[in-house]
Design a protein around this motif. Structure first.
Motif, short mmCIF file in Angstrom:
data_model
loop_
_atom_site.label_atom_id
_atom_site.label_comp_id
_atom_site.label_asym_id
_atom_site.label_seq_id
_atom_site.Cartn_x
_atom_site.Cartn_y
_atom_site.Cartn_z
N GLN A 109 5.72 4.48 -5.19
CA GLN A 109 4.74 5.55 -5.40
C GLN A 109 3.48 5.34 -4.56
OE1 GLN A 109 5.47 8.19 -7.11
NE2 GLN A 109 7.42 7.42 -7.88
N SER A 110 2.93 4.11 -4.61
CA SER A 110 1.62 3.88 -4.02
C SER A 110 1.69 3.74 -2.50
CB SER A 110 0.99 2.62 -4.62
OG SER A 110 1.82 1.52 -4.39
N ARG A 111 0.71 4.31 -1.85
CA ARG A 111 0.60 4.20 -0.40
C ARG A 111 -0.86 4.52 -0.06
NH1 ARG A 111 4.64 6.19 4.27
NH2 ARG A 111 6.00 4.91 2.99
N ARG A 112 -1.65 3.47 -0.02
CA ARG A 112 -3.09 3.64 0.09
C ARG A 112 -3.58 3.07 1.42
NH1 ARG A 112 -7.46 0.15 -1.79
NH2 ARG A 112 -5.88 -1.36 -2.40
N VAL A 113 -4.34 3.86 2.16
CA VAL A 113 -4.93 3.36 3.41
C VAL A 113 -6.14 2.50 3.06
CG1 VAL A 113 -6.04 3.98 5.58
CG2 VAL A 113 -4.14 5.36 4.72
N LEU A 114 -6.12 1.25 3.52
CA LEU A 114 -7.23 0.34 3.21
C LEU A 114 -8.48 0.77 3.96
CD1 LEU A 114 -5.36 -3.08 3.22
CD2 LEU A 114 -5.85 -1.57 1.30
N ASN A 115 -9.61 0.74 3.26
CA ASN A 115 -10.86 1.20 3.85
C ASN A 115 -11.88 0.07 3.96
OD1 ASN A 115 -11.73 0.77 1.27
ND2 ASN A 115 -11.82 2.95 0.73
N GLU A 116 -13.09 0.45 4.35
CA GLU A 116 -14.16 -0.53 4.57
C GLU A 116 -14.40 -1.41 3.35
OE1 GLU A 116 -17.78 1.24 5.96
OE2 GLU A 116 -18.98 -0.50 5.37
N LYS A 117 -14.25 -0.82 2.17
CA LYS A 117 -14.49 -1.57 0.94
C LYS A 117 -13.54 -2.77 0.82
CE LYS A 117 -15.52 -0.79 -3.91
NZ LYS A 117 -15.81 0.22 -4.93
N PHE A 118 -12.29 -2.57 1.19
CA PHE A 118 -11.32 -3.67 1.13
C PHE A 118 -11.73 -4.80 2.09
CE2 PHE A 118 -7.68 -5.92 2.84
CZ PHE A 118 -6.95 -6.27 1.70
N PHE A 119 -12.18 -4.42 3.26
CA PHE A 119 -12.46 -5.42 4.30
C PHE A 119 -13.84 -6.07 4.14
CE2 PHE A 119 -9.33 -2.54 6.20
CZ PHE A 119 -8.32 -3.46 6.45
N ASN B 216 -17.97 -9.96 21.53
CA ASN B 216 -17.79 -10.18 20.09
C ASN B 216 -18.71 -9.34 19.22
OD1 ASN B 216 -20.34 -11.35 20.01
ND2 ASN B 216 -19.59 -13.43 20.12
N ALA B 217 -19.48 -8.45 19.82
CA ALA B 217 -20.50 -7.70 19.08
C ALA B 217 -19.93 -7.01 17.84
CB ALA B 217 -21.16 -6.67 19.99
N VAL B 218 -18.70 -6.50 17.97
CA VAL B 218 -18.11 -5.77 16.84
C VAL B 218 -17.96 -6.65 15.61
CG1 VAL B 218 -15.71 -6.16 17.56
CG2 VAL B 218 -16.29 -4.17 16.17
N MET B 219 -17.79 -7.95 15.82
CA MET B 219 -17.66 -8.88 14.69
C MET B 219 -18.92 -8.92 13.83
SD MET B 219 -15.81 -12.30 16.17
CE MET B 219 -15.54 -13.03 14.56
N PHE B 220 -20.05 -8.58 14.45
CA PHE B 220 -21.33 -8.62 13.73
C PHE B 220 -21.61 -7.32 12.98
CE2 PHE B 220 -23.43 -12.53 15.30
CZ PHE B 220 -22.51 -12.91 16.27
N GLY B 221 -20.75 -6.34 13.17
CA GLY B 221 -21.00 -5.02 12.58
C GLY B 221 -20.26 -4.82 11.27
N LYS B 222 -20.05 -3.57 10.95
CA LYS B 222 -19.45 -3.22 9.66
C LYS B 222 -17.97 -3.57 9.61
CE LYS B 222 -21.01 1.12 9.13
NZ LYS B 222 -21.29 2.39 8.40
N ALA B 223 -17.51 -3.87 8.41
CA ALA B 223 -16.10 -4.22 8.19
C ALA B 223 -15.19 -3.02 8.43
CB ALA B 223 -15.93 -4.75 6.78
N GLY B 224 -13.93 -3.32 8.75
CA GLY B 224 -12.93 -2.27 8.87
C GLY B 224 -12.76 -1.72 10.27
N ARG B 225 -13.39 -2.36 11.25
CA ARG B 225 -13.16 -1.98 12.65
C ARG B 225 -12.33 -3.07 13.32
NH1 ARG B 225 -16.90 2.08 14.54
NH2 ARG B 225 -18.32 2.65 12.86
N PHE B 226 -11.65 -2.68 14.37
CA PHE B 226 -10.81 -3.65 15.08
C PHE B 226 -11.62 -4.41 16.13
CE2 PHE B 226 -7.67 -0.40 13.77
CZ PHE B 226 -6.92 -1.21 12.93
N TYR B 227 -11.28 -5.65 16.29
CA TYR B 227 -11.79 -6.49 17.37
C TYR B 227 -10.57 -6.92 18.17
CZ TYR B 227 -13.67 -10.72 19.64
OH TYR B 227 -14.03 -11.69 20.55
N VAL B 228 -10.45 -6.40 19.38
CA VAL B 228 -9.30 -6.71 20.24
C VAL B 228 -9.81 -7.35 21.52
CG1 VAL B 228 -7.27 -5.79 21.42
CG2 VAL B 228 -8.08 -4.70 19.33
N TYR B 229 -9.21 -8.47 21.89
CA TYR B 229 -9.64 -9.13 23.13
C TYR B 229 -8.43 -9.74 23.83
CZ TYR B 229 -9.23 -13.49 20.55
OH TYR B 229 -8.74 -14.53 19.82
N LEU B 230 -8.62 -10.01 25.10
CA LEU B 230 -7.56 -10.60 25.93
C LEU B 230 -7.74 -12.10 25.98
CD1 LEU B 230 -5.22 -9.81 27.95
CD2 LEU B 230 -6.95 -10.00 29.74
#
Length: 178
Positions: free
Chosen positions: A5-15, A68-82
């Motif tokens: 039944q359940s299928r929930r998209v995880l949001n900022e609150k989870f992260f 790495n700037a995104v790491m310092f910001g709000k939760a729930g965003r991706f940080y992708v690097y090579l």
DNA sequence: ACGATGATGAAC
DNA sequence: TTCATCATCGTA
């Protein structure tokens, strides 16, 4: 143990919690990637926590930079690097705004290792700083999978031997791990 | 055991 | 502007 039944998209609150807790709880969640009309969902089976400015294994340890700037910001965003000029590493930012933390997703589905995972899901720097949501083409769902605690292994993180004492911390979480 | 392969950050 | 480093992986 799968509640269909359940299928929930995880949001900022989870992260937006302690990155070690998020790393552990991401096991059994589904990483979902949409490219065009094709959608692929893989259960997350291996994660690592990178926790704060003092963590010598974390890119945030030397302070904020363009990468790495995104790491310092709000939760729930991706940080992708090579890394090594070859492999795209997929992370999701965790914990409070201003506190640099993220979880590296190392394995999901049958794909073992972060480089292979990103290759199969076509993850690259274009997803950097994007929110984990359906419209970004990459998001994470709770599909009701329950992972018993005894099926989770905690180990030191991989490939961070340079990090001294921090390399020994049990910040890697593996579902049915060895 | 080692080379691929290129962005990054620090040193100069 | 140069240079060492790197949250890996496939081949040997």
């Amino acid at each position: 143990m799968l509640n269909m039944q359940s299928r929930r998209v995880l949001n900022e609150k989870f992260f937006c919690r302690d990155t070690r807790v998020v790393a552990r709880e991401l096991l059994g969640k589904f990483l979902v990637r949409r490219v065009g009309k094709k959608e692929k969902a893989l259960m997350i089976t291996e994660t690592e926590a990178y926790d704060g400015p003092d963590d010598k294994a974390s890119h945030a340890h030397r302070g904020k930079t363009a990468r790495n700037a995104v790491m310092f910001g709000k939760a729930g965003r991706f940080y992708v690097y090579l890394v090594y000029g070859v492999h795209q590493m997929l992370n999701i930012v965790t914990d409070k705004n201003g506190y640099p933390a993220a979880v590296l997703i190392r394995s999901a589905g049958e794909y073992d290792g972060p480089g292979k995972l990103s290759k199969i899901l076509r993850i690259n720097r274009q997803l950097n700083e994007k929110k984990a949501m359906r419209t970004s083409g990459l998001w994470i769902e709770d599909r009701g999978m329950i992972i018993p605690k005894k099926e989770i292994k905690k180990t030191p993180r991989i490939g961070v031997a340079y990090a001294g004492e921090w390399a020994k911390k049990p910040y890697r979480f593996v579902y049915r791990g060895v």
